[in-house]
Design a protein around this motif. Sequence first.
Motif, PDB file in Angstrom:
ATOM      1  N   ASP A  74       0.838  -1.445   0.059  1.00  0.00           N
ATOM      2  CA  ASP A  74      -0.008   0.026  -0.096  1.00  0.00           C
ATOM      3  C   ASP A  74       0.904   1.328  -0.082  1.00  0.00           C
ATOM      4  O   ASP A  74       1.616   1.628   1.112  1.00  0.00           O
ATOM      5  CB  ASP A  74      -0.939   0.116   1.119  1.00  0.00           C
ATOM      6  N   PRO A  75       1.013   1.996  -1.116  1.00  0.00           N
ATOM      7  CA  PRO A  75       1.737   2.973  -1.469  1.00  0.00           C
ATOM      8  C   PRO A  75       1.217   4.258  -0.544  1.00  0.00           C
ATOM      9  O   PRO A  75       2.128   5.326   0.195  1.00  0.00           O
ATOM     10  CB  PRO A  75       1.783   3.465  -2.667  1.00  0.00           C
ATOM     11  N   ASP A  76      -0.031   4.573   0.086  1.00  0.00           N
ATOM     12  CA  ASP A  76      -0.595   5.679   0.625  1.00  0.00           C
ATOM     13  C   ASP A  76      -0.194   5.359   2.017  1.00  0.00           C
ATOM     14  O   ASP A  76       0.320   6.380   2.730  1.00  0.00           O
ATOM     15  CB  ASP A  76      -2.011   5.782   0.340  1.00  0.00           C
ATOM     16  N   CYS A  77      -0.378   4.378   2.824  1.00  0.00           N
ATOM     17  CA  CYS A  77      -0.190   4.193   4.133  1.00  0.00           C
ATOM     18  C   CYS A  77       1.303   3.888   4.212  1.00  0.00           C
ATOM     19  O   CYS A  77       1.532   3.701   5.393  1.00  0.00           O
ATOM     20  CB  CYS A  77      -1.146   2.897   4.643  1.00  0.00           C
ATOM     21  N   GLU A  78       1.945   3.473   3.040  1.00  0.00           N
ATOM     22  CA  GLU A  78       3.414   2.977   3.360  1.00  0.00           C
ATOM     23  C   GLU A  78       3.504   1.692   4.174  1.00  0.00           C
ATOM     24  O   GLU A  78       4.006   1.738   5.026  1.00  0.00           O
ATOM     25  CB  GLU A  78       4.570   4.169   3.576  1.00  0.00           C
ATOM     26  N   VAL A  79       2.815   0.743   3.841  1.00  0.00           N
ATOM     27  CA  VAL A  79       2.861  -0.546   4.705  1.00  0.00           C
ATOM     28  C   VAL A  79       2.906  -1.814   3.721  1.00  0.00           C
ATOM     29  O   VAL A  79       2.297  -1.823   2.537  1.00  0.00           O
ATOM     30  CB  VAL A  79       1.396  -0.887   5.636  1.00  0.00           C
TER      31      VAL A  79
END
Length: 112
Positions: A74-79
Motif C-alpha cells: 500500500d503506497p498511501d499508508c506505506e505498509v
Amino acid sequence: MHKLLNDGWVYESVSFEEVSDRYKGFGRDLFNLIANDLPSHFSNLKFYKSKTYQDEDVFAICEGLGHDYGIQLDPDCEVICLWDGNTHIEIGTWSENEYEESILFIKTNFTQ
C-alpha cells in the motif's frame, strides 16, 4: 477469486511484469527479495489489481505450498500487509528494515 481477497471487491489478475512496471511505491522490492530468498514462494505467487478500491495497491496470493497467504503493498499508508486466515501484520516505515521483517514473518508464519 481467492478466499483471502476482500469479499465484494473486483480484482483482475496481472503479471509480475505488470506489477514491476506499474508499482513504484513502498515495499516495491519485496517480490524480488522473495524470488531470491524464497523461490518456491515466488513461483507460487499470483498477482492482482483491485478494480473496485485501492487500485494503486498491489495484491498477491501465495498458494499451492500447503499454506496460502496474502501480500498487499500500500503506497498511501506505506505498509506491507501479510496475512492468512489466522494472522495479520502491517510492516511500515517504523520498521528498521521492512524487507527483512517481512521475509522473517513469512518464514516464521507461512512456511511449513
